[in-house]
Motif scaffolding. Sequence first.
Motif, PDB file in Angstrom:
ATOM      1  N   PRO A 137     -12.654 -79.844 -25.272  1.00  0.00           N
ATOM      2  CA  PRO A 137     -11.652 -79.003 -25.942  1.00  0.00           C
ATOM      3  C   PRO A 137     -11.972 -77.508 -25.849  1.00  0.00           C
ATOM      4  CG  PRO A 137     -12.843 -80.395 -27.538  1.00  0.00           C
ATOM      5  CD  PRO A 137     -13.304 -80.794 -26.181  1.00  0.00           C
ATOM      6  N   TYR A 138     -13.255 -77.140 -25.872  1.00  0.00           N
ATOM      7  CA  TYR A 138     -13.585 -75.712 -25.764  1.00  0.00           C
ATOM      8  C   TYR A 138     -13.223 -75.183 -24.377  1.00  0.00           C
ATOM      9  CZ  TYR A 138     -15.996 -71.268 -25.765  1.00  0.00           C
ATOM     10  OH  TYR A 138     -16.267 -69.921 -25.654  1.00  0.00           O
ATOM     11  N   PHE A 139     -13.573 -75.941 -23.339  1.00  0.00           N
ATOM     12  CA  PHE A 139     -13.231 -75.481 -21.984  1.00  0.00           C
ATOM     13  C   PHE A 139     -11.723 -75.365 -21.818  1.00  0.00           C
ATOM     14  CE2 PHE A 139     -12.282 -75.809 -17.497  1.00  0.00           C
ATOM     15  CZ  PHE A 139     -13.153 -74.875 -16.971  1.00  0.00           C
ATOM     16  N   GLN A 140     -10.982 -76.348 -22.340  1.00  0.00           N
ATOM     17  CA  GLN A 140      -9.524 -76.294 -22.234  1.00  0.00           C
ATOM     18  C   GLN A 140      -8.972 -75.054 -22.930  1.00  0.00           C
ATOM     19  OE1 GLN A 140      -8.212 -80.080 -23.785  1.00  0.00           O
ATOM     20  NE2 GLN A 140      -8.295 -81.052 -21.766  1.00  0.00           N
ATOM     21  N   PHE A 198     -16.437 -69.920 -14.168  1.00  0.00           N
ATOM     22  CA  PHE A 198     -16.217 -71.232 -13.552  1.00  0.00           C
ATOM     23  C   PHE A 198     -14.733 -71.595 -13.550  1.00  0.00           C
ATOM     24  CE2 PHE A 198     -20.014 -73.624 -12.276  1.00  0.00           C
ATOM     25  CZ  PHE A 198     -20.988 -72.680 -12.574  1.00  0.00           C
ATOM     26  N   ASP A 199     -14.032 -71.263 -14.631  1.00  0.00           N
ATOM     27  CA  ASP A 199     -12.604 -71.572 -14.689  1.00  0.00           C
ATOM     28  C   ASP A 199     -11.843 -70.867 -13.565  1.00  0.00           C
ATOM     29  OD1 ASP A 199     -10.141 -72.563 -15.926  1.00  0.00           O
ATOM     30  OD2 ASP A 199      -9.812 -70.469 -16.458  1.00  0.00           O
ATOM     31  N   ARG A 201      -8.647 -62.972  -5.767  1.00  0.00           N
ATOM     32  CA  ARG A 201      -7.633 -64.013  -5.823  1.00  0.00           C
ATOM     33  C   ARG A 201      -7.331 -64.514  -7.243  1.00  0.00           C
ATOM     34  NH1 ARG A 201      -4.978 -67.057  -2.221  1.00  0.00           N
ATOM     35  NH2 ARG A 201      -4.371 -69.189  -2.780  1.00  0.00           N
ATOM     36  N   PRO A 202      -8.370 -64.746  -8.083  1.00  0.00           N
ATOM     37  CA  PRO A 202      -8.058 -65.287  -9.415  1.00  0.00           C
ATOM     38  C   PRO A 202      -7.059 -64.440 -10.207  1.00  0.00           C
ATOM     39  CG  PRO A 202     -10.397 -65.546  -8.984  1.00  0.00           C
ATOM     40  CD  PRO A 202      -9.834 -64.720  -7.847  1.00  0.00           C
TER      41      PRO A 202
END
Lengths: 246, 246
Positions: free
Chosen positions: B219-222, B182-183, A158-159
């Motif tokens: 900010p890193y995750f974004q 995770f994203d 799906r992703p």
Amino acid sequence: MTYCVGMVLEKGLVLMSDTRTNSGVDNISSFRKMFHWAVPGERIITVMSAGNLATTQAVVSQLEERTKAPGERENSLLGMPTMFTVATEIGKLLRETIATQQDANGRSGRNRFTASIILAGQIAGMEPRLFLIYPEGNFIEASSDTPFFQIGELKYGRPIILRGYDREMSFEDAVKLLMVSFDSTLKANLSVGMPLDLMVIERDGFTPSHTNRITSEDPYFQEISSSWGDALRTAFHSLPDYRIRK
Amino acid sequence: MTYCVGMVLEKGLVLMSDTRTNSGVDNISSFRKMFHWAVPGERIITVMSAGNLATTQAVVSQLEERTKAPGERENSLLGMPTMFTVATEIGKLLRETIATQQDANGRSGRNRFTASIILAGQIAGMEPRLFLIYPEGNFIEASSDTPFFQIGELKYGRPIILRGYDREMSFEDAVKLLMVSFDSTLKANLSVGMPLDLMVIERDGFTPSHTNRITSEDPYFQEISSSWGDALRTAFHSLPDYRIRK
């Protein structure tokens, strides 16, 4: 399990399904899960199914029988005025088939005979349409917010569809996207298996404009499968590095 | 649901967990699912849990209580000779906690109070080890064939880990890989939610060498989240095109 995806594009419909069925891991076979009926120049109707094989085969066989029996033509998919009535009829047939099996098997039959269906097609004078039919016989239709449906083992693949889908994309890109989504699923889950069935239905074509059965020896699939690994690693290394503060 | 991943690397252990718990979609809260106990220079023990929150909190609280009660020191995680005995003890506690709840709730309680735990850690003189503990109290240990464990909503984020994991990879790359995994999961499933908890345990460090709580404003995750979409699209377009034979 199973994995099937149906997509609506600006240019038409694209469908892909696997062929694995299993009852336990030691009882694995291949069965086609994609079926279509067409009246050239007038309509094309395709279904893909996930769930209990006896249920889905019973539904498809009944649909098949009806199109061949001229006396019952008023029940046939080929005579219905709209895709909505086709979805309603298939939903009714699915619900009744499941109920019959569950009644015959009492409490132990609960949830054992369940199945879901993706319905895609177009009838002349109307838009191409895509439906997801639930075991309860009700259904939902794809929209611009949700332009594709998946059934079966849908989570692994799906992703990439969420990231890659674009309504304006070419059929070629859509097939490539589905190949990647199926490859990711095949790598993670034994209950989804090759060969894959592919169908492309061009808007106002009223016939499958392209079909393909993709085996594990298919050179294009092999190339996608191996180069996707490399492409993912390149993509991964192109991301900024995490900095560990100690 | 939940999403937690634990990985064994040559350099040590890397763990990540989300914090969402929900009972229905209208009852959502944040709870930490990663807990650790350490004796600097001698041992570090970390657990992450998925499943019924009352069950996992009861297990963690009992483990926590024991480490604080010197009189019961023989039961404590901090006194056990090996990670294997720690896994055995946590498994026993998990099984008993679930059984107590199920007994108290009769038939309606079946499968409602279940939970799984990932256990990671190292005790001086031994290797870093990673275990997956089942609700039944038994467990499996990571090996070179299966060097990482996932619990909860594991399917969406699994393909990228299967492709990206390498035992020799740096901690920085491992964290990046987990961020991507995770994203992808967060984008596809509402029952997994920010913030995320991260822990890096360097081999023979016997203390968390790096921890971070990653919020949605990180900010890193974004940056990972937005550039992964672009990187995937680039990767996708680098693949050979499918050719539609009509």
